[in-house]
Design a protein around this motif. Structure first.
Motif, PDB file in Angstrom:
ATOM      1  N   GLY A  93     -15.722 -49.209 -24.383  1.00 28.24           N
ATOM      2  CA  GLY A  93     -15.597 -49.068 -25.823  1.00 28.24           C
ATOM      3  C   GLY A  93     -14.250 -48.516 -26.240  1.00 28.24           C
ATOM      4  N   ASP A 144     -21.817 -48.026 -24.839  1.00 30.67           N
ATOM      5  CA  ASP A 144     -20.693 -47.602 -25.675  1.00 30.67           C
ATOM      6  C   ASP A 144     -20.428 -46.125 -25.444  1.00 30.67           C
ATOM      7  N   ASP A 167     -15.086 -53.321 -31.762  1.00 27.83           N
ATOM      8  CA  ASP A 167     -14.346 -52.079 -32.001  1.00 27.83           C
ATOM      9  C   ASP A 167     -13.301 -51.843 -30.916  1.00 27.83           C
ATOM     10  N   LEU A 168     -13.614 -52.232 -29.681  1.00 29.35           N
ATOM     11  CA  LEU A 168     -12.640 -52.104 -28.596  1.00 29.35           C
ATOM     12  C   LEU A 168     -11.419 -52.975 -28.864  1.00 29.35           C
ATOM     13  N   ASP A 214     -20.894 -55.062 -31.358  1.00 30.59           N
ATOM     14  CA  ASP A 214     -20.175 -54.084 -32.170  1.00 30.59           C
ATOM     15  C   ASP A 214     -19.166 -53.315 -31.327  1.00 30.59           C
ATOM     16  N   THR A 215     -19.568 -52.966 -30.101  1.00 25.42           N
ATOM     17  CA  THR A 215     -18.670 -52.211 -29.231  1.00 25.42           C
ATOM     18  C   THR A 215     -17.459 -53.040 -28.839  1.00 25.42           C
ATOM     19  N   ASN A 263     -14.319 -38.299 -26.419  1.00 22.03           N
ATOM     20  CA  ASN A 263     -15.319 -38.801 -27.360  1.00 22.03           C
ATOM     21  C   ASN A 263     -16.426 -37.785 -27.598  1.00 22.03           C
ATOM     22  N   ARG A 286     -25.981 -48.938 -29.780  1.00 23.85           N
ATOM     23  CA  ARG A 286     -25.658 -50.001 -30.731  1.00 23.85           C
ATOM     24  C   ARG A 286     -25.574 -51.367 -30.034  1.00 23.85           C
ATOM     25  N   ILE A 314     -24.059 -54.623 -28.344  1.00 26.09           N
ATOM     26  CA  ILE A 314     -22.853 -54.746 -27.533  1.00 26.09           C
ATOM     27  C   ILE A 314     -21.735 -55.458 -28.288  1.00 26.09           C
ATOM     28  N   ASN A 339     -13.047 -51.941 -19.773  1.00 25.97           N
ATOM     29  CA  ASN A 339     -12.243 -52.152 -20.969  1.00 25.97           C
ATOM     30  C   ASN A 339     -11.058 -53.068 -20.690  1.00 25.97           C
ATOM     31  N   ARG A 390     -19.262 -43.952 -27.309  1.00 25.17           N
ATOM     32  CA  ARG A 390     -19.688 -43.132 -28.442  1.00 25.17           C
ATOM     33  C   ARG A 390     -21.197 -42.911 -28.424  1.00 25.17           C
ATOM     34  N   ASP A 391     -21.944 -43.918 -27.985  1.00 19.50           N
ATOM     35  CA  ASP A 391     -23.395 -43.756 -27.846  1.00 19.50           C
ATOM     36  C   ASP A 391     -23.719 -42.784 -26.720  1.00 19.50           C
TER      37      ASP A 391
END
Length: 349
Positions: free
Chosen positions: A169, A204, A316-317, A312-313, A15, A308, A310, A181, A206-207
């Protein structure tokens, strides 16, 4: 920026590679094993960080090194964990100094803070550190590695240390998936009827990658930054995940007192057989029980870090899991019914 990433083919590394490339930087991906999921825009080199000659050659001309290589362990003592997490940091820092690297961004862990002293309270970068010899080797080794890095800073190397919380994530190609995950995917599959008591601060991946880039660009020399997200109980996180595909999730929590009683019996038995339970171990349960709330306001204030929501994460997961076969039936010949792809929350009228 010409950047090198050690441990580039792990979950965080992949990532981070993509984040740096998308920001327009050149990336040299260093790891012992290549990943088929490595962004092809990166330059790849097989490397053992303890091969001094190869490490010096790899870092020649590099401006910033992101050091991700580490070994996680639930053991009280483990020579390999100490070697990689302490001697490995020394090796990379010494090579960076010798080759003229400007800055090293080191990925440490919140475990390097003494969670037993914190005992579930909110922590910031000034919290007590893991120096007690009775602490698990992972906690002690992460802080010891950080101290080695700071010693090299005295010789002119710029250093920034970052502490991720519980990383989760999408873009997780591990199989089986790591615990955070994996728990959320299993909950959404209806395979997790119960959950342990307790919670974590979750960030996340990505964050986290974005935070590491910000630390390279804006972090103060010698500064440390907690890169957290949202604290949530694990049962609530799993129920939230399950709800997004129309399932109820875990029905109840297993009390920590009960689990620790079982671990007190099974742990010594497992160690006598040369094994260590990843779930029912005293260290794993202590980690959950003492998990702190995180104050990451320093990273927000000095780096512009913004994790972001949680929800949203988790969404997306799940979408990643659906698209990558994580919801396929385990038994041969079984048929998987349709899985609804979670949609973003719609604004209320």
């Amino acid at each position: 920026m010409k950047a090198a990433i050690t441990g580039a083919c792990g979950y965080v590394g992949l990532n981070l590679v993509r984040t740096l490339l998308d920001a327009g930087h050149e990336v040299l991906a260093l790891d012992r094993v290549h990943s088929s999921h490595l962004d092809p825009r990166a330059r790849w080199q097989e490397l053992d960080i303890f091969d001094a000659g190869a490490l010096h050659r790899a870092l020649d001309g590099i401006e910033v090194v992101f050091h991700l290589v580490a070994k996680i362990s639930l053991l009280k003592e483990d020579e390999a964990t100490w070697h990689i997490n302490v001697e490995g940091v020394k090796a990379v820092a010494d090579a960076a100094l010798a080759t003229g690297v400007r800055r090293v961004v080191h990925v440490s862990s919140i475990a390097s803070f003494d969670m037993y002293q914190v005992n579930g309270q909110t922590i910031d970068e000034t919290a007590p550190r893991s120096i007690d010899a009775a602490l698990p080797v992972y906690a002690r080794s992460k802080y010891a590695g950080e101290r080695e890095l700071m010693e090299r800073a005295k010789a002119g190397l710029e250093v920034v240390v970052c502490y991720p919380t519980g990383v989760f994530g999408p873009e997780d190609y591990g199989w089986p998936m790591p615990h955070l995950n994996g728990n959320m995917i299993d909950a959404a599959r209806g395979k997790l009827p119960v959950m342990v008591e307790g919670g974590f601060d979750l960030v996340d991946v990505r964050d986290l990658a974005r935070g590491l880039l910000l630390a390279a660009e804006k972090g103060g020399n010698g500064e440390t930054y907690l890169l957290g997200g949202t604290y949530i109980s694990m049962i609530d996180a799993c129920r939230l995940s399950a709800s997004m595909v129309g399932r109820p999730g875990p029905k109840f929590m297993l009390p920590m007192k009960l689990l620790k009683g079982i671990a007190a019996i099974t742990g010594p038995l497992a160690r006598r057989m040369g094994k260590e339970s990843e779930f029912l171990s005293e260290v794993a349960l202590d980690t959950i029980e003492t998990s702190p709330r995180i104050d990451h306001s320093k990273a927000v204030r000095e780096l512009g870090y913004q994790p972001r929501p949680i929800e949203d994460t988790i969404r997306d997961l799940l979408i990643f899991g659906i698209h990558h076969g994580r919801f396929l039936p385990e038994k041969k010949g079984a048929v998987q019914g349709p899985i609804p792809v979670p949609e973003p929350d719609q604004p209320k009228a």
